[in-house]
Design an enzyme around this catalytic site. Sequence first.
Site, PDB file in Angstrom:
ATOM      1  N   HIS A 225     -11.317  -4.240   9.244  1.00  0.00           N
ATOM      2  CA  HIS A 225     -11.969  -4.269   7.936  1.00  0.00           C
ATOM      3  C   HIS A 225     -13.222  -3.400   7.951  1.00  0.00           C
ATOM      4  O   HIS A 225     -14.129  -3.625   7.166  1.00  0.00           O
ATOM      5  CB  HIS A 225     -12.357  -5.700   7.551  1.00  0.00           C
ATOM      6  CG  HIS A 225     -11.291  -6.409   6.750  1.00  0.00           C
ATOM      7  ND1 HIS A 225      -9.974  -6.360   7.081  1.00  0.00           N
ATOM      8  CD2 HIS A 225     -11.380  -7.170   5.629  1.00  0.00           C
ATOM      9  CE1 HIS A 225      -9.283  -7.100   6.206  1.00  0.00           C
ATOM     10  NE2 HIS A 225     -10.109  -7.584   5.316  1.00  0.00           N
TER      11      HIS A 225
ATOM     12  N   GLU B  11       0.819  -1.226   0.000  1.00  0.00           N
ATOM     13  CA  GLU B  11       0.000   0.000   0.000  1.00  0.00           C
ATOM     14  C   GLU B  11       0.844   1.264   0.000  1.00  0.00           C
ATOM     15  O   GLU B  11       0.510   2.253  -0.652  1.00  0.00           O
ATOM     16  CB  GLU B  11      -0.933   0.018   1.215  1.00  0.00           C
ATOM     17  CG  GLU B  11      -2.065  -0.987   1.155  1.00  0.00           C
ATOM     18  CD  GLU B  11      -1.662  -2.372   1.641  1.00  0.00           C
ATOM     19  OE1 GLU B  11      -0.466  -2.569   1.981  1.00  0.00           O
ATOM     20  OE2 GLU B  11      -2.536  -3.256   1.690  1.00  0.00           O
TER      21      GLU B  11
END
Lengths: 326, 325
Positions: A132, A63
């Site tokens: 999440h 990322e």
Amino acid sequence: MSSHRILSYSLAINEALHQTMAADPAVFLIGQGVKSPWYVGNTAQGLRERFGDERVIDTPVSENAMTGAAVGAALAGMRPVVVHPRMDFMFYAFDPIVNEAANWHYMNGGRLPVPVVFWGIINRGGEQAAQHSQALHGMFAHVPGLKVVMPASPYDAKGLMVAAIQDRNPVVFIDDRWLYRLEEPVPEEIYAVEIGRARIARVGADVTITASSFMVREALQAAELLAEEGVAAEVVDLRTIKPLDEAALLASVRKTGRLVVADGGWRSFGAAAEIAALAAERAFDSLRAPVVRVALPDCPAPASAVLEKAYYRTGEDIIRAVRGIL
Amino acid sequence: MKYRRELLKELYLRMLRIRLCEEAFVEPILTGEVRCPCHLYSGEEGVAVGVCAALTERDYVFGNHRSHGHYLAKGGSLPEMVAEIYCRENGCSRGRGGSMHLIAPEAGMLGAAPIVAGTVSLALGAALASAIRRDGRVAVSFFGDGATGEGALHESMNFAALRKLPIIFACENNYYATHMPVRECRVDRHIFEIATPFGIESRQVEGNDVLAVYDAATAAVEKCRQGAGPVFLEFLTYRYRGHVGPDDNIQGEHTDIRPPEEIDAWMKKDPLALLGDYLLAQGLFSPGELDGIRTEVEAEVREAFIFARASAHPKTEELERYVFA
């Protein structure tokens, strides 16, 4: 010739990407899972087939560097969209987003614009637990140099994605998987929804409810039920978190004299707190009751569905908050 | 002859410009006239100048906290750099960035930043842009030995190798990450070997030998332009001054713990002296010609400082200008 047809929220994003990529060869999509519906739903469908692997880039799990690469490409004249299919993954990318992209234009005296879109998908619910499920708009909105948009409808999802891509600044585009199946008529042609403009989603005179993203749906349902009790709630869909449409927000608060701030982020030090502070600073004379925040408790997202139900705010919480200040 | 005379002159001139400019900052820093933290490049000139001489102005460069040399070598304006370090409105970043944020987009210098390894992925993105547009540009990422501890570098190498991007990872190994000797930061193995597991061609180069740097960079640029990038180059070099400022010990902080004999040994391999000696020994330039270049550069530097000191400070009413484009 404008023509509307019913389109889902996720396919509205998809259409924005198709149309901006067709219109401008500098636009490209990069991120983890752009080939995989498991990651990004149908938002990227057909893009790779149409524009090729060079402009639709599925990436290794990196990322930080992938986001930095998008920023660097923007500095080199491209208009990248970098997607983070779970917003939580963006913490690894805070350096390129916050230290580099947000500061670059300022700290270099305006010498280079940074036209990059950081697209983060909120993916809460489904017993996915704390990593999440997070909604990080408050953190990004805190940073000078970033714009933050959160569409609540298919129309805005398309128009704000187009606007984000066309903007010369870094824009954090945040959507919510819970909205992906929402449908409404959406124009077929390319159009932009101006960044920094809120929308009055429902007119009312008794209380202002501000919301963004998924919480707009909850606010509209609450307003519907409140109407049956004779309470006319005005729902302001912020659409852009930063720059906040202060004029629209304050005009509504001055009209109704009451404010409930519904936000999908945590309660403390976030977007809800900012809006409450704005009302206190700039519309104090109009307020006839304390401002109330309807936001997540200061607690990580739980896995257990039973706890999830207690954790997430709904229209019922908004109704309770409105009743409390009437 | 292997090198064109104009190239040799340019290498010498650019190294000298960096050296004289850096040394001209010493006094203003010590007197407090310059307050912005300066990470001086003296001693490392061979790397920036050798690498940038292998590039065209269309190619991209990203720097780090110690980037005066990268900026000047890539062709950034000297007066605008000095004015920036004085934090003036005429500076290349309008006084908003200072020493650690130098930029010259017209020369392909897209910026610098002191977050260690923070600009490596930006250079990766510039290389990606070049690959998407197929415009033949090469991107260079300058970083130090300290950056080898950052994950972003390793992520960037992997992706660059995966897509054969036209990027040169230019590691300036000056043996110290601020106060930390490299031997305390990593196991005793060559830095250039970190690129090997990614399948990236890599090698070690004497960074103080500007011609060796130029040769290595030229070969790397050629590979990148052919679509056979990336390349990792480790340049061995040494900074003469403190991590920040002229000398931590003179400044009273006494944090520079480098052994004097180590400093002396590197001073004997001075990149400017090495090139000067070569030019004289080969009979390519006369002592008078080299002195002429020095006189020319001294005047340039003097004028740049005059320009900087005469430049206005940024206006307070423009504090928030440039937050957004």
